[in-house]
Scaffold this active site. Sequence first.
Site, mmCIF file in Angstrom:
data_model
loop_
_atom_site.group_PDB
_atom_site.id
_atom_site.type_symbol
_atom_site.label_atom_id
_atom_site.label_comp_id
_atom_site.label_asym_id
_atom_site.label_seq_id
_atom_site.Cartn_x
_atom_site.Cartn_y
_atom_site.Cartn_z
ATOM 1 N N ASP A 171 0.818 -1.208 0.000
ATOM 2 C CA ASP A 171 0.000 0.000 0.000
ATOM 3 C C ASP A 171 0.856 1.264 0.000
ATOM 4 O O ASP A 171 1.441 1.615 1.020
ATOM 5 C CB ASP A 171 -0.903 -0.043 1.238
ATOM 6 C CG ASP A 171 -1.808 1.162 1.366
ATOM 7 O OD1 ASP A 171 -1.960 1.902 0.376
ATOM 8 O OD2 ASP A 171 -2.369 1.361 2.459
ATOM 9 N N ASP B 157 -1.828 5.768 -5.359
ATOM 10 C CA ASP B 157 -2.045 4.862 -4.228
ATOM 11 C C ASP B 157 -2.397 3.451 -4.680
ATOM 12 O O ASP B 157 -3.504 3.187 -5.131
ATOM 13 C CB ASP B 157 -3.158 5.430 -3.344
ATOM 14 C CG ASP B 157 -3.369 4.620 -2.073
ATOM 15 O OD1 ASP B 157 -2.618 3.655 -1.844
ATOM 16 O OD2 ASP B 157 -4.289 4.959 -1.309
#
Length: 387
Positions: free
Chosen positions: A93, A276
Site C-alpha cells: 500500500d 495509491d
Amino acid sequence: MKWLLLLGLVALAEGLIHKVALVKKKSLRQSLWENGLLEDFLKTHSLNPASKYFPTEATTLSANQPLVNYMDMEYFGTISIGTPPQEFTVIFDTGSSNLWVPSIYCSSPACSNHNRFDPQKSSTFKPTSQTVSIAYGTGSMTGVLGYDTVQVAGIADTNQIFGLSQSEPGSFLYYSPFDGILGLAYPSISSSGATPVFDNMWNQGLVSQDLFSVYLSSNDQSGSVVMFGGIDSSYYTGSLNWVPLSSEGYWQITVDSITMNGQSIACNGGCQAIVDTGTSLLSGPTNAIANIQSKIGASQNSQGQMAVSCSSIKNLPDIVFTINGIQYPLPASAYILQSQEGCSSGFQGMDIPTSSGELWILGDVFIRQYFTVFDRANNQVGLAPVA
C-alpha cells in the site's frame, strides 16, 4: 569484448531487482456478495475513502487506515516474518506507511480465519511496550509493536518494526482475502514513528536503488509485480515520464487537468492527486465524480456500486489526465470494471479538504494502465504505458 561487458552489467543490474509476485484474488466485496452478506454490511458500514488520508484526529500512537476502504482490493503478495519465517498475505500500500499483521494474541473471528504471527516461535523477535491502534468503520484494530526479520522478495529486512494486532472487531474482516498491510509511503505519515519497510531496506543497503516500481496486470490472476530497488523496462512501452512530488508524505503529485472529448470535466486549473496502490478505484471530489458518473451513465445499485451498462463500454470516450504536461488517457475498458455481477464505474466520490485544493486518488484503475516508479531518491513518480 565491450558488448560482453555491457551485457554483464545489464544482467547484474537486472539481478539486483527484487520482485514480489502479486496474485489477483476475489475482493472482500465479492466474497461478501457470494456469501449473501454484502447488503447487510453496506447498511452498517459507511464507506468513507477520504478517512484514510490526512487524518485530523490521529495521534502518534494511532494510524487512520480504515480497513473498510480496502474492500475492493484484488492484488496481494506474500511476505514472511520471523525466524523461522511465518508467511502472510498483505496489501502493498503506497497510501500508508506501517506494516501490521494479525497475532496469536488476537481472538477475534477475523483473526481466527487468517494467518497469525506467533512471537514465541521466532528466535529473532524483540517485543516493545508500545501500542498501536488503527481505526476503521465502527471499531479499530488494536495491538502492540515489535521488531523482527521481515522477508520480502528474498530480502531479509532485519530489525523491522511492525504491528501485531490483538483485536480486529468487525465480522466482515473474516472474509477478507488479506492478512495485513505493508505500507510504502513516507515515514512522516507512519504511526508511532515506525520506520517503514522500504526505508529500513534502504538504510541497511539491501536494495541497489532508492526506488521501487509497480506493474498491475489487467486480466490475469498472475503477472502483477512489485519491484524493489530497480526498474524492469519489459513492463512498459516508450520512456518513463517523471513527475515531481508536490508533497512528501503520501506519493502526491499535481494534475494539470481532467478532460473528456477535449472538454474539462474536473480539476479546473489543476489539482492534487495521490498515487495509491492501496486504493482500488479512482477517487475525487463528490461533485466532480457525480458529473463523471452522469456522463458515463452510471447509477447506484443495491451493492453500493455505480452500475454501468456493459454494452456502453465500446461507445464511451477516453477520460484524459494531463500530468506534468503529458496526457494519460484512460479508455472506458479501464474505468469501467467488469465482473460476474455486471459492470460498474471505476470512479468513487470523496471529499478531502486540503490547503492545496481538491484531492484525487489515482488507484489501481489508473495504475493498471501505467507502469509506476516510486522514486524516493529524487522524490518523484515515473509513469509509462504498460506493455
